[in-house]
Design an enzyme around this catalytic site. Structure first.
Site, short mmCIF file in Angstrom:
data_model
loop_
_atom_site.label_atom_id
_atom_site.label_comp_id
_atom_site.label_asym_id
_atom_site.label_seq_id
_atom_site.Cartn_x
_atom_site.Cartn_y
_atom_site.Cartn_z
N LYS A 1 0.93 -1.13 0.24
CA LYS A 1 -0.11 -0.16 -0.17
C LYS A 1 1.07 1.18 0.20
O LYS A 1 0.26 2.36 -0.87
CB LYS A 1 -0.99 -0.48 1.25
N GLN B 1 -4.96 -1.87 9.50
CA GLN B 1 -5.18 -3.16 8.35
C GLN B 1 -5.53 -3.80 9.43
O GLN B 1 -4.77 -4.07 10.45
CB GLN B 1 -3.27 -3.23 8.12
N ASP C 1 -11.31 2.37 3.38
CA ASP C 1 -11.31 0.77 3.06
C ASP C 1 -13.18 0.10 2.29
O ASP C 1 -13.15 -0.85 2.16
CB ASP C 1 -11.36 -0.12 4.13
#
Ligand code: NDP
Length: 281
Positions: free
Chosen positions: A52, A96, A119
């Site tokens: 990422k 995460q 997200d």
């Protein structure tokens, strides 16, 4: 002959489009910043986080990295999220997953401002998706839609079966297919006659987390098969939820693993970060 849907190429197209948009924003004096938080040092999570960060660098998005020790408390993590929520220079916040067991994952997802939830996991964004309002969409299912559209596979009016009903893949996937006017069936571990259900599908989307479970017996001749699964086999080779060599000859188009859905997830995360400029307005 079947078409192999090239997720690597399509994800590169999307990342390049993002890079152009970021450059245009920079010219207007607008910078984009993504905060990436990792708690603990799970090796798989570290790989995802690094990928990422690399994608941010490629596109011109600033990434703020928080690498927190395993013993970080829920309160400490919530305090960092609060600080980032209040920081106008931060566009997106990504924690995460999974987080260590002593931290309540749902609470963490809810704590992230829906305007920075790149997200697309916050209930407000999931709700917006369900009723067709603007918001962030979960990256993997959004990536599947891009794969289909950019491969010129029409969705409208098609019979679509999604196997899997998780909050991050199966459910948003089925809502997105509905939004594209497919006729959608959601199958799961309690579905009776799974093979027969799957054989109805013009487009079969597989997100079950079971290595190579889907064989040709589940697939209608000429169907499009999208394999979301990703597993590491012995000898480190990657495979999906679909037994590719068995299924592919029966398809009109299919995604490979690796190089199918996988690369799309990060590309769509980058797109969500760029879209944040408009969404936050
Ligand atoms: P989950 O384990 O959260 O969900 C799996 C779903 O599959 C559940 O709804 C479950 O049903 C269903 N299922 C399990 N076994 C069967 C079965 N035998 N028959 C029918 N349905 C079954 O997984 P995720 O949705 O998080 O992920 C799915 C796969 O996608 C995994 O391989 C994961 O690694 C991969 N993945 C890949 C990403 C990428 O970037 N390419 C991103 C995210 C995930 P029930 O609800 O009844 O238990």
């Amino acid at each position: 002959m079947y078409q192999i849907i090239d997720g690597k190429e399509i994800s590169t197209q999307i990342k390049n489009e993002c890079r152009d948009r970021v450059a245009a924003y920079k010219e207007q004096g607008v910078d984009i910043c993504l905060a990436v938080i990792q708690v603990g040092n799970d090796p798989a999570s570290s790989v995802y986080v690094n990928n990422k960060k690399k994608a941010c660098e490629y596109i011109g998005i600033q990434s703020l990295s928080y690498e927190l020790p395993e013993e970080t408390t829920e309160e400490e993590l919530l305090a960092i999220i609060d600080k980032l929520n209040a920081d106008d220079a931060v566009n997106g916040i990504l924690v995460q997953l999974p987080v260590p067991k002593h931290i309540d994952e749902d609470k963490i997802i809810r704590a992230i401002s829906p305007l920075k939830d790149v997200d697309g996991f916050h209930t407000q964004n999931v709700g917006a998706l369900c009723i067709g309002q603007k918001g962030y969409v979960s990256c993997t299912p959004a990536g599947v839609i891009e794969l289909l559209k950019r491969s010129n596979i029409s969705i409208e009016g098609k019979e679509c079966v999604v196997i899997g009903r998780s909050n991050i893949v199966g459910k948003p996937m089925s809502i997105l297919m509905l939004r594209e006017n497919a006729t959608v069936t959601i199958a799961h571990s309690r579905t009776k006659d799974l093979k027969e259900v799957c054989k109805r599908a013009d487009i079969l989307i597989v997100a079950i987390g079971k290595p190579e479970m889907i064989t040709a017996e589940y697939v209608k001749e000429g169907a499009v098969v999208i394999d979301v699964g990703i597993h590491r086999k012995e000898g480190k080779k990657l495979c999906g939820d679909v037994l590719f060599d068995d299924v592919a000859p029966h398809c009109s188009a299919i995604t490979p693993v690796p190089g199918g859905v996988g690369p799309m997830t990060i590309a769509m995360l980058m797109k969500n970060c760029v879209d944040s400029v408009e969404i936050r307005k």
